[in-house]
Design an enzyme around this catalytic site. Structure first.
Site: not given
Length: 227
Positions: A154, A162
């Site tokens: 992201h 992440c």
């Protein structure tokens, strides 16, 4: 007076709905986002010589070096080429696979892009299919009932478990992945340099099946010409 009360009631209902569904009330679709990205992000990709069209993409993450490479295969070729390289601005954890919810680890292995999220809290994001069938099978064998989920690549510069690559970078990757089609995109999450033997010196008590993870990664890395 009645009209004023009706207006107030409608506004109150809208506020409640917004609180309950948040940004999804006015959510963008991936298609709308792609159209918007084709101008600025598309121009940046053209300037980098990475505009495609591409038949297949492979995103290769090096957890140790905090780098994400984008390898692409043109529609008229069988050969992959590195077309983009981005720094990973944030990724928690150390070398070693993700085992459970909350361990802050970035997974290691061969993954697919499950979906495109144009309404991410981190600008845009790509959802990966962790835990995949391999991860679920190992968790079941070991009695781990919560192996974790919601692993994304992201935007932004903060992340827990992440890979955050910044807003301009995720715009470019989002556009390329959308145009190639998520079924034609793989993500190889490597503990260290994908070109050589993997290093996990700081990792303790690694499960035995890590060797199978490495073998799967090795096969894909050879397929795209990195080994």
């Amino acid at each position: 007076m009645v009209r004023v009360l009706v207006v107030v009631l409608l506004v109150s209902v809208a506020v409640v709905l917004q609180q309950r569904v948040g940004r999804r009330l006015f959510a963008k679709t991936p298609e709308e986002t792609v159209v918007a990205l084709r101008t600025e992000a598309g121009e940046r990709l053209r300037a980098k010589g990475a505009r495609g069209p591409f038949a297949e993409l492979v995103l290769v993450a090096d957890k140790a070096a905090k780098r994400l490479d984008v390898l692409a295969r043109a529609t008229d070729s069988e050969r992959f080429e590195r077309v983009l390289e981005y720094p990973i601005l944030a990724a928690s954890g150390t070398a070693g696979p993700k085992l459970r919810e909350g361990d802050r680890q970035v997974p290691e292995g061969v993954y697919r892009v499950l979906s495109l999220n144009p309404n991410s809290r981190f600008h845009l994001s790509l959802e990966l299919d962790y835990p995949n069938a391999f991860d679920r099978a190992r968790a079941s064998e070991e009695g781990r009932t919560e192996p974790g989920s919601d692993i994304f690549i992201h935007g932004g510069a903060k992340s827990v478990g992440c890979l955050a690559i910044g807003d301009p970078a995720i715009e470019e990757v989002f556009l390329l992945v959308a145009e190639a089609g998520i079924g034609n995109v793989a993500a190889l999450l490597c503990p260290s340099d994908p070109r050589g033997p993997f290093e996990r010196a700081e990792a303790a008590d690694l499960p035995g099946w890590v060797e199978e993870v490495d073998a799967r990664l090795d096969g894909e890395l050879r397929r795209v010409g990195l080994r």
